[in-house]
Design a protein around this motif. Sequence first.
Motif, PDB file in Angstrom:
ATOM      1  N   TYR A  87       0.853  -1.293  -0.013  1.00  0.00           N
ATOM      2  CA  TYR A  87      -0.097  -0.081   0.080  1.00  0.00           C
ATOM      3  C   TYR A  87       0.663   1.208   0.105  1.00  0.00           C
ATOM      4  O   TYR A  87       0.564   2.224  -0.689  1.00  0.00           O
TER       5      TYR A  87
ATOM      6  N   ALA B 182       1.002   4.273  -2.755  1.00  0.00           N
ATOM      7  CA  ALA B 182       0.505   5.748  -2.201  1.00  0.00           C
ATOM      8  C   ALA B 182       1.757   6.430  -2.729  1.00  0.00           C
ATOM      9  O   ALA B 182       1.428   7.748  -3.131  1.00  0.00           O
TER      10      ALA B 182
ATOM     11  N   ARG C  19      -6.261   0.547   0.481  1.00  0.00           N
ATOM     12  CA  ARG C  19      -6.397   0.874   1.879  1.00  0.00           C
ATOM     13  C   ARG C  19      -7.468   0.345   2.594  1.00  0.00           C
ATOM     14  O   ARG C  19      -7.504   0.132   3.836  1.00  0.00           O
TER      15      ARG C  19
ATOM     16  N   GLU D  33      -7.528  -1.496   6.069  1.00  0.00           N
ATOM     17  CA  GLU D  33      -8.558  -1.181   7.096  1.00  0.00           C
ATOM     18  C   GLU D  33      -9.198  -2.516   7.591  1.00  0.00           C
ATOM     19  O   GLU D  33      -9.444  -2.662   8.805  1.00  0.00           O
TER      20      GLU D  33
ATOM     21  N   TRP E   6      -4.685  -0.497   9.395  1.00  0.00           N
ATOM     22  CA  TRP E   6      -4.536   0.891   8.794  1.00  0.00           C
ATOM     23  C   TRP E   6      -5.601   1.683   9.120  1.00  0.00           C
ATOM     24  O   TRP E   6      -6.781   1.228   9.661  1.00  0.00           O
TER      25      TRP E   6
ATOM     26  N   GLN F 228      -2.314   7.069   7.958  1.00  0.00           N
ATOM     27  CA  GLN F 228      -2.695   7.605   6.712  1.00  0.00           C
ATOM     28  C   GLN F 228      -2.035   9.030   6.804  1.00  0.00           C
ATOM     29  O   GLN F 228      -1.261   9.488   5.823  1.00  0.00           O
TER      30      GLN F 228
END
Lengths: 327, 367
Positions: free
Chosen positions: B40, B44, B290, B294, B299, B304
């Motif tokens: 991730y 990102a 994401r 979660e 996360w 974040q």
Amino acid sequence: MAPKLTMVEAINLALRQEMERDDQVVLLGEDIGVNEGVFRVTAGLHKTFGAERVIDTPLAESGIVGTAIGMALAGLRPVAEIQFAGFVFLGFGQLEGHAARYRSRTLGQWTVPLVLRMPYGAGVRAHEHHSESREATLAGVPGLKVVIPSGPRSARALLAAAIRDPDPVIFMEPTQLYRAFREEVPEEPELGVIGRAHVERTGSDLTLVSWGAMMLPSRRAADALARDQGVQVELIDVQSVAPLDAATILESVSRTGRCVIVQEAARSFSLASEIVARINDQVLLQLEAPVQRVTGYDVVTPFFQRERLYMPNEARIIAAVGQALAD
Amino acid sequence: MPLKEVAKFSVSQLQVLDEHGQLDEKLDPRLSAADAVRLYEAMALGREVDQRLVRLQRQGRMGTCPTCTGHEAAVCAPALAMTERDWFVGYYREIGARLMRGDSLAQSLRYWHGYEEGNLQPQPGRTLPVTAIVGAQVLHAVGIAYAMKYRRETDSAVVTFFGDGATSQGDVHEAMNFAAVWQVPVVFICVNNQWAISQPREQQTRSETIAQKAIAYGFEGLQVDGNDPLGMYLATDRALRRAREGGGPTLIEALTYRLLMHTTADDPRRYRSDAEVERWWKRDPVPRMRRYLEGRALWGEAQQQALQERMRQQLDAAVAEAELREDWRPDLLFDHVFGAPDPELEAQRQTFLAALPAATAVDAHGA
């Protein structure tokens, strides 16, 4: 006494010895394995080294050049064959876009030490696309080395040097010389020097510059001129088209004051043109006469019934020498 | 005339994590928590770099550069599946994945700002530099794979990336054909983002899928939801295992979408509708990953925020480093035409250096 080999046998010897020396050397190309090459250059190698090292590829020149580039990037020493130089342009994108510039664009971190062998040139009554001389087109690409032997011994030594060279080398083999004559080639390895011309015969009256198959009529012309006219020609075999050993040529021309360049390739935008330019840059004032060029013409290489008419020959060379001496 | 069926085939599509974040438990590759977070964060970062590159270009601090937005799953998930013994042979739309492979962000920025120095890798290993000629690198990948097979490096395979436009190139055809004939360890990943600048996928090929092209060469082709990071991971991992075990090549068609322009010099509104682009934003791979994190309670908003801050600092530092020109030497290129010095090039270097004051003056006047 060393054995007398043809150029085909001498090239085969270089391949065999380099493969014995370094197991990272692999050969690839069309029909080079079981069939041992259409000119039998790879005779016996498939049998000795196996299909893994003497690779018969699918019929695709860009594929051959492109995969050879990958092999070289991964540390192998590929020696790829283009069956006839006329087909190299299907792989030209890979040569120009990648082989020639990997070193430059990565500032030396990634290099492509490959050899691309190809028979080239007219004079063996082959069909269309089998007789071109495009050495200048290839040499015009920064980052490519272009080497042309003129006999069995230089072929063996220069090919061994090409295989050990850290950069991509185009090794152009004049088909007309493949079996034209034999020459002693010592069994122990000899390494040529890429970037060096060879003064084959010394003389003080005129510098005669040639390479590849055109060394044959140039040698004959030099003999005839000495015998019939007492003209002593200095004969230079260029050998390394790129990088070009201009220093050797210019040194000779500055002594003789006269120069004739003989090439099979078309006249314009050619190596002969480049040599004239170098002479102009550095030794123009030592010239006694304009430089003469004996060349092919700016036409598509003729089919084989006419090829002899278009190729430079002994008579044209002698006439050009006469002109250069008369001026 | 009676016809005998001599061959038939079908093409499958793989999806593990759908656009609503729904996970197919049976196919779940069960990434470790660390791997999932790493993937991730790489995606990102790739997205963040893209945005900064475009901004810098608009400010005149960056050359024309391509965008990768939308491709994050298609390129980063394969990079996660690869080891450092595997080779990465890409083109120019994989920034997130290249950073995972150890490329330097500052160097990448230099490269796109027109400095050869940017191609210097911190540690040249098994990641080839960016290349612009569409499809050519795919042949290099096959040559490298041949070398791996020849050397019995059974822990190594090659992953090569190319776009849907590249499938029209002869080199891509030759590469797949050579790879199949040679049975070498290579994974072809076609990042089908559906647009080659202004040309839609249908104008490159009338094949229903790109994956099916593999069948004609004699190896497996699989279509994968290219915006599904878990699907891309699973497909690449399987293909890599098969390749390393001597099972030959695989083609993975990553069905995705280029959400932004081809490069900063391109205006996609000339050739595609906002509505189409809007539909694909709903399938954006980054928020999908994401949501997955979660769902695994790996996360949250705090992570974040921290990530955003880390990325901002990383980019600021990289931009500052990239804009340092202390090591800049005008005659650099003369060093690297050949491995050894050449007299003619050295003479030309002197001519170049002598002409430098005049050239610099002209350059300063913007001529």
